[in-house]
Motif scaffolding. Structure first.
Motif, PDB file in Angstrom:
ATOM      1  N   ALA A   5       0.811  -1.218   0.000  1.00 42.83           N
ATOM      2  CA  ALA A   5       0.000   0.000   0.000  1.00 42.83           C
ATOM      3  C   ALA A   5       0.843   1.266   0.000  1.00 42.83           C
ATOM      4  O   ALA A   5       0.306   2.371  -0.106  1.00 42.83           O
ATOM      5  CB  ALA A   5      -0.924   0.003   1.216  1.00 42.83           C
ATOM      6  N   GLY A   6       2.160   1.126   0.113  1.00 41.25           N
ATOM      7  CA  GLY A   6       3.037   2.288   0.166  1.00 41.25           C
ATOM      8  C   GLY A   6       3.976   2.213   1.354  1.00 41.25           C
ATOM      9  O   GLY A   6       4.052   1.189   2.053  1.00 41.25           O
ATOM     10  N   LEU A   7       4.688   3.274   1.605  1.00 41.03           N
ATOM     11  CA  LEU A   7       5.650   3.310   2.695  1.00 41.03           C
ATOM     12  C   LEU A   7       4.945   3.446   4.036  1.00 41.03           C
ATOM     13  O   LEU A   7       4.019   4.247   4.198  1.00 41.03           O
ATOM     14  CB  LEU A   7       6.622   4.472   2.512  1.00 41.03           C
ATOM     15  N   LYS A   8       5.416   2.691   5.003  1.00 38.83           N
ATOM     16  CA  LYS A   8       4.860   2.710   6.347  1.00 38.83           C
ATOM     17  C   LYS A   8       5.944   3.164   7.322  1.00 38.83           C
ATOM     18  O   LYS A   8       7.063   2.636   7.321  1.00 38.83           O
ATOM     19  CB  LYS A   8       4.365   1.312   6.734  1.00 38.83           C
ATOM     20  N   ILE A   9       5.625   4.177   8.135  1.00 41.70           N
ATOM     21  CA  ILE A   9       6.557   4.628   9.164  1.00 41.70           C
ATOM     22  C   ILE A   9       6.307   3.783  10.406  1.00 41.70           C
ATOM     23  O   ILE A   9       5.218   3.836  10.995  1.00 41.70           O
ATOM     24  CB  ILE A   9       6.364   6.123   9.490  1.00 41.70           C
ATOM     25  N   ASP A  10       7.299   3.012  10.808  1.00 35.25           N
ATOM     26  CA  ASP A  10       7.120   2.094  11.933  1.00 35.25           C
ATOM     27  C   ASP A  10       7.498   2.711  13.280  1.00 35.25           C
ATOM     28  O   ASP A  10       6.741   2.631  14.241  1.00 35.25           O
ATOM     29  CB  ASP A  10       7.954   0.824  11.714  1.00 35.25           C
ATOM     30  N   ASN A  34       2.419  15.320   3.505  1.00 35.51           N
ATOM     31  CA  ASN A  34       1.214  15.661   2.751  1.00 35.51           C
ATOM     32  C   ASN A  34       0.936  17.136   2.487  1.00 35.51           C
ATOM     33  O   ASN A  34       0.140  17.444   1.597  1.00 35.51           O
ATOM     34  CB  ASN A  34      -0.012  15.106   3.499  1.00 35.51           C
ATOM     35  N   CYS A  35       1.486  18.043   3.270  1.00 37.24           N
ATOM     36  CA  CYS A  35       0.911  19.385   3.329  1.00 37.24           C
ATOM     37  C   CYS A  35       1.648  20.422   2.489  1.00 37.24           C
ATOM     38  O   CYS A  35       2.882  20.460   2.465  1.00 37.24           O
ATOM     39  CB  CYS A  35       0.863  19.861   4.784  1.00 37.24           C
ATOM     40  N   GLU A  36       0.870  21.282   1.857  1.00 34.40           N
ATOM     41  CA  GLU A  36       1.384  22.457   1.168  1.00 34.40           C
ATOM     42  C   GLU A  36       0.226  23.394   0.873  1.00 34.40           C
ATOM     43  O   GLU A  36      -0.928  22.980   0.796  1.00 34.40           O
ATOM     44  CB  GLU A  36       2.087  22.078  -0.141  1.00 34.40           C
ATOM     45  N   ARG A  92      16.115   9.565  -3.732  1.00 40.01           N
ATOM     46  CA  ARG A  92      16.446  10.791  -3.009  1.00 40.01           C
ATOM     47  C   ARG A  92      15.419  11.857  -3.366  1.00 40.01           C
ATOM     48  O   ARG A  92      15.305  12.269  -4.514  1.00 40.01           O
ATOM     49  CB  ARG A  92      17.844  11.276  -3.379  1.00 40.01           C
ATOM     50  N   ILE A  93      14.650  12.307  -2.370  1.00 38.49           N
ATOM     51  CA  ILE A  93      13.584  13.285  -2.588  1.00 38.49           C
ATOM     52  C   ILE A  93      14.060  14.640  -2.079  1.00 38.49           C
ATOM     53  O   ILE A  93      14.494  14.764  -0.939  1.00 38.49           O
ATOM     54  CB  ILE A  93      12.288  12.863  -1.870  1.00 38.49           C
ATOM     55  N   ARG A  94      13.950  15.638  -2.944  1.00 43.46           N
ATOM     56  CA  ARG A  94      14.457  16.968  -2.603  1.00 43.46           C
ATOM     57  C   ARG A  94      13.355  18.026  -2.553  1.00 43.46           C
ATOM     58  O   ARG A  94      13.657  19.215  -2.538  1.00 43.46           O
ATOM     59  CB  ARG A  94      15.535  17.382  -3.613  1.00 43.46           C
ATOM     60  N   GLU A  95      12.106  17.601  -2.523  1.00 42.07           N
ATOM     61  CA  GLU A  95      11.011  18.559  -2.474  1.00 42.07           C
ATOM     62  C   GLU A  95       9.919  18.054  -1.551  1.00 42.07           C
ATOM     63  O   GLU A  95       9.560  16.874  -1.574  1.00 42.07           O
ATOM     64  CB  GLU A  95      10.432  18.808  -3.874  1.00 42.07           C
ATOM     65  N   LEU A  96       9.394  18.944  -0.739  1.00 42.04           N
ATOM     66  CA  LEU A  96       8.259  18.631   0.115  1.00 42.04           C
ATOM     67  C   LEU A  96       6.985  19.190  -0.523  1.00 42.04           C
ATOM     68  O   LEU A  96       7.044  20.199  -1.225  1.00 42.04           O
ATOM     69  CB  LEU A  96       8.456  19.248   1.503  1.00 42.04           C
ATOM     70  N   PRO A  97       5.828  18.533  -0.272  1.00 38.97           N
ATOM     71  CA  PRO A  97       5.650  17.330   0.523  1.00 38.97           C
ATOM     72  C   PRO A  97       6.133  16.074  -0.196  1.00 38.97           C
ATOM     73  O   PRO A  97       6.163  16.019  -1.429  1.00 38.97           O
ATOM     74  CB  PRO A  97       4.151  17.282   0.771  1.00 38.97           C
ATOM     75  N   LEU A  98       6.480  15.070   0.589  1.00 42.82           N
ATOM     76  CA  LEU A  98       7.052  13.842   0.047  1.00 42.82           C
ATOM     77  C   LEU A  98       6.044  13.043  -0.770  1.00 42.82           C
ATOM     78  O   LEU A  98       6.432  12.245  -1.628  1.00 42.82           O
ATOM     79  CB  LEU A  98       7.597  12.989   1.191  1.00 42.82           C
ATOM     80  N   SER A  99       4.753  13.256  -0.502  1.00 39.28           N
ATOM     81  CA  SER A  99       3.724  12.513  -1.227  1.00 39.28           C
ATOM     82  C   SER A  99       3.693  12.857  -2.708  1.00 39.28           C
ATOM     83  O   SER A  99       3.039  12.162  -3.499  1.00 39.28           O
ATOM     84  CB  SER A  99       2.341  12.776  -0.614  1.00 39.28           C
ATOM     85  N   LYS A 100       4.391  13.902  -3.118  1.00 39.10           N
ATOM     86  CA  LYS A 100       4.526  14.176  -4.546  1.00 39.10           C
ATOM     87  C   LYS A 100       5.371  13.107  -5.232  1.00 39.10           C
ATOM     88  O   LYS A 100       5.290  12.937  -6.451  1.00 39.10           O
ATOM     89  CB  LYS A 100       5.180  15.542  -4.761  1.00 39.10           C
TER      90      LYS A 100
END
Length: 746
Positions: free
Chosen positions: A628-633, A667-669, A733-741
């Motif tokens: 379902a995607g990445l899970k923060i444990d 998620n937020c912007e 490597r993600i260089r922009e927030l939000p990460l959900s993009k």
């Protein structure tokens, strides 16, 4: 060092000297005791021994002037007074008191100075002293910058001790006993035979004698409250739904209002047609206000419905209107003429990066809304040259001054009654919603006006956290980070926010580089430059202010550099760290998270560190890939605050900061079209869901340093720790927030 950097530093030295010199010539002004506002109108037989303790027939009242916006400020302030006064908190009243210069903040100003928390130079000590001087002379009553505990710690304990010893002196005069024959306990002086003299019974006598100021504060080994697990004073009312917030305020004869102003912040209204709205049930008036209209009705819901029925002709946005154009303006600001600061310039970065392989990266962070759970609300009553205002605010004296200017009523006749707030995150450092309600009250004198904003009105008229970009270059050599060059471009929070408070600003805006320039790492060639973007959308302080985004900008590239060097991110930070408390925080989070242990496939662990508001915080985030995607444990957090005064709330504040930081990173912007935010409610601005919330482990270190606050410092490392964990788990490597993009979250 650049010419700008030289001028900036010299200006700071001269400015600090001028402040200190002013104290030398005006010693009386600084050292004199400020007026105790509790003495005004004090009932016969009552005593206000200090500005923080009042005793009358109704009992003991503790004054806790730093605003409570959900962080437990009233509770910890009350505990600090009670520790010395010997009262039980379930037997006293707690109130923030009136706006007054005596409740000035002497610590928060340091955050606006180019002083690294790790510095103990003469210049640094002078600047910190100047902050207290300026705070007192200006009467700077303000809650923010995680300053409540460090600013009030000695002051409130001293207030409790002075009140206690003065009451004991009154008991000595009344009984003829010696001071050492008496003790205090649970709001009473206890005589040798066990007889108890309640503080209320001693108040009249205490009011007639000079306060006893030669007191000794209790050693922490004698503490009954501080440093031990406590129940916050608001736990019972909040758990039972009986807590009164600003939005709960009600009074006889009150009417209900809401406003609708140009959705493009700062835009005008060219005209409006209220015909349909005026015919709607319950509507009492449709009134013009600056930039829009207000509807007054017999309840809030009807006001909400009617204001949407007003046909408004909106003027254009006065600001750069679209997100793409806004980021274009940011990108164009990496120029010499827009350089705002360069407080960090070690070695020779230009020479170091002139040859060999250079790692380069560009990062972006978006505008973010404050979005507190309690909608912006206020009750205003204006009549006969007096204004009364009931609301939750972090800036009561600034609000008082702005209302006075708007109404033409003397500030001493503007009475701000501060109430508990259901969240802020910096939003209640603004008073725009109150000023709009005052405009309504000016047109309906004598009638109490309760103004509540809809969620959409708040989102579209918020002053958000600024967007920003960073351009980073670096070099590694022999498995080590050798050169690090970070340039950050952002609009100025101080320039925008202080203008609304009618306060001048001088020199660079520290917020543009906060949490980046002052990090305790000894990289041989290390430079951090701030560039000021010309004003666009009006912006404001957001939880952890500049460090909220700069933690991501600085620590993401630090992680990239570590991987480029082929070195463990924790080991390299420890090697570079020059600040012992920061080192211990890094070591602690490494031990907590079992850093270095092998994780299974599809799992990753990310580390980030940020020193902000004087507090070093290290966080480790663990993630795993699922269908379902990445899970923060799990998340591990270690922080050094000198001394933990309330272990329970300390854990709550750091855990809350992690949840806040992760949710926004995911998620937020706020994005803009024609000057209007496209996200106008929570369904388009989604925080961390309960099912997504990881297990969070917190550790507070107490190595005897300066006492610090913890409300904000836990936020900056959350986003980079998560981004670095995603890289460890996926290689992306993600260089922009939000990460959900860039990724999906489970």
């Amino acid at each position: 060092m650049t010419r700008l950097g030289t001028i900036t530093r010299r200006s700071f030295i001269v400015g600090s000297a001028a402040i200190v010199g002013g104290v030398a010539f005006g010693t009386y002004l600084y050292k004199r005791d400020l007026k105790n506002p509790l003495l005004e109108g004090l009932a016969p037989g009552a005593a206000a021994i200090t500005p923080y303790v009042k005793i009358d027939a109704g009992g003991v009242t503790l004054i806790t002037p730093r605003a409570d916006v959900g962080q437990g400020a009233y509770s910890i302030q009350a505990h600090m007074i009670a520790e010395e006064l010997d009262v039980d908190l379930d037997a006293v009243q707690i109130t923030p008191g009136p706006p007054s210069p005596v409740y000035y903040n002497g610590v928060v100003g340091v955050e606006a100075m180019p002083i690294a928390a790790t510095s103990e130079t003469m210049l640094a000590r002078t600047g910190r002293g100047a902050s207290d001087v300026a705070g007192k002379l200006l009467g700077l009553q303000l809650t923010g910058g995680s300053s409540t505990v460090p600013d009030m710690y000695d002051r409130l304990r001293m207030a409790g001790a002075v009140a206690r010893e003065t009451l004991l002196a009154a008991a000595v005069a009344q009984t003829g006993l010696d001071r050492d024959q008496l003790k205090t306990e649970a709001g009473a002086v206890v005589l040798p035979d066990g007889m108890r003299l309640a503080y209320q019974d001693l108040a009249a006598a205490a009011a007639e004698i000079e306060p006893v100021t030669n007191v000794t504060l209790r050693d922490p080994s004698e503490w009954r409250h501080l440093g031990k697990a406590q129940m916050r004073t608001d736990i019972v009312p909040k758990s039972t739904g009986t807590q009164t917030y600003g939005i709960d305020m009600a009074m006889e004869g009150m009417v209900y209002a809401t406003t609708r102003t140009n959705p493009a912040q700062g835009g005008d209204i060219m005209g409006f047609d209220a015909g349909r709205a005026e015919k709607m049930r319950g509507v009492q008036a449709v009134l013009p206000i600056i930039g829009g209209v207000a509807v007054v009705a017999d309840n809030t819901w009807r006001a909400f419905q009617a204001v949407q029925a007003v046909e408004c002709d909106w003027g254009p946005s006065p600001y750069t209107g679209d997100t793409a154009d806004q980021f274009k303006a940011v990108a164009e600001s990496f120029t010499d003429d827009r350089q705002d600061s360069r407080f960090r310039d070690d070695g020779d970065v230009m020479q170091a990066l002139a040859e060999g392989e250079v790692l380069e990266a560009e990062y972006r962070i978006p505008y973010l809304a404050h979005a507190p759970l309690e909608p912006m609300s206020v009750v205003v009553k204006l009549e006969k040259g007096r204004v009364d205002i009931w609301t939750g605010t972090q800036i009561p004296r600034f609000m008082q001054a702005n209302v006075a200017a708007l109404t033409g009523i003397d500030a001493e006749n503007v009475h701000i009654h501060v109430l508990m707030s259901g969240g802020s995150f910096g939003r209640r450092l603004e008073d725009d919603y109150t000023l709009r309600a005052v405009e309504v009250a000016m047109q309906m004198p004598g009638t109490p006006i309760k103004m509540v904003w809809s969620r959409e009105e708040d989102f579209t008229h918020d002053f958000p956290r600024p967007l920003a970009m960073a351009r980073a270059r670096g070099k590694v050599s022999n498995g080590q980070i050798a050169a690090y060059d970070l340039a950050i471009a952002a609009p100025s929070t101080a320039e925008s926010q202080m203008a609304r408070l009618n306060q001048p600003i001088f020199g660079p805006d520290i917020a543009i580089v906060a949490g980046a320039w002052d990090q305790p790492f000894a990289i041989p060639d290390y430079r951090v430059t701030g560039h000021r973007v010309p004003a666009m959308v009006p912006v404001s302080s957001w939880r952890s202010v500049g460090a909220s985004g700069n933690g991501f900008l600085h620590e993401s590239f630090m992680d990239e550099m570590c991987h480029a060097a082929g070195v463990d991110p924790l080991e390299e930070r420890l090697r570079l760290c020059t600040h012992d408390p920061s080192r211990k925080v890094l070591e602690a989070v490494g031990e907590m998270s079992d850093w270095g242990a092998t994780l299974g496939p599809g799992r990753g662990r990310g580390l980030a560190f940020c020193l902000s508001f004087g507090v070093p915080v290290a966080e480790v985030v663990e993630v795993r890939q699922t269908d379902a995607g990445l899970k923060i444990d799990r998340v591990f957090v270690a922080a050094e605050v000198g001394r933990v005064l309330d272990p329970v709330n300390f854990e709550a504040q750091l855990s809350g900061a992690v949840i806040w930081g992760l949710g926004h990173a995911m998620n937020c912007e706020l994005t803009y079209r024609d000057g209007v935010p496209q996200q106008d409610n929570y369904h388009l601005y989604e925080g961390l869901r309960l099912y997504q919330t990881p297990k969070i482990e917190v550790r507070g270190l107490e190595n005897g340093g300066k006492l610090r606050g913890i409300g904000e410092p836990g936020v900056p490392p959350a986003a980079p720790a998560l981004a670095n964990a995603i890289f460890a788990a996926t290689g992306q490597r993600i260089r922009e927030l939000p990460l959900s993009k860039s990724v999906d979250f489970a």
